[in-house]
Design a protein around this motif. Sequence first.
Motif, mmCIF file in Angstrom:
data_model
loop_
_atom_site.group_PDB
_atom_site.id
_atom_site.type_symbol
_atom_site.label_atom_id
_atom_site.label_comp_id
_atom_site.label_asym_id
_atom_site.label_seq_id
_atom_site.Cartn_x
_atom_site.Cartn_y
_atom_site.Cartn_z
ATOM 1 N N ASN A 149 84.872 131.540 6.138
ATOM 2 C CA ASN A 149 84.056 130.459 6.698
ATOM 3 C C ASN A 149 84.130 129.197 5.847
ATOM 4 O O ASN A 149 83.170 128.433 5.798
ATOM 5 N N GLN B 220 85.639 126.290 6.079
ATOM 6 C CA GLN B 220 85.451 124.991 6.757
ATOM 7 C C GLN B 220 83.976 124.702 6.996
ATOM 8 O O GLN B 220 83.504 123.597 6.711
ATOM 9 N N GLU B 221 83.258 125.680 7.528
ATOM 10 C CA GLU B 221 81.836 125.471 7.829
ATOM 11 C C GLU B 221 81.001 125.356 6.551
ATOM 12 O O GLU B 221 80.098 124.523 6.466
ATOM 13 N N THR C 265 80.962 121.949 3.706
ATOM 14 C CA THR C 265 80.153 120.734 3.837
ATOM 15 C C THR C 265 78.713 120.930 3.374
ATOM 16 O O THR C 265 78.051 119.971 3.001
#
Length: 143
Positions: A41, A43-44, A47
């Motif tokens: 995960n 990418q999620e 941030t």
Amino acid sequence: MIYRFLFPTKFSHTGASAFLLALRVIFGVLLMNHGIQKWSNFQELSTMFPDPLGIGSSISLGLAIFGELVCSMGFIIGLLYRLAMIPMIFTMVIAFFVIHANDAFAVKELAFVYLAVFVLMYIAGPGKFSVDNFIGSKLEQRK
């Protein structure tokens, strides 16, 4: 014979090394699963991942993945065991004392369990069923 089990008089180095191997595999695989979840995960999480060191969320996440996934592999097989454990211990110190500092103990309990086990295993060493022991034995034979 049961009294020898209840009241052992001889210390078994093989038994202790087997126990250390079991702990390495169990806790290494458990921590590795956390790293795999973070990696899957990325990418999620990149941030919004906590940035306790002020180096950016993506880099902090990458370091956590390194400590939980890559270093767990070395920990499990006992390769550069104590070096591999430093990022693992550091990750748990940050998780327990920084990320979850103000949380209830139940929330940060898992990080504490990992931290306690890893510090104790760092002190104990990898045991004779490890790549480090194999390499060390070969180096001793060369002398």
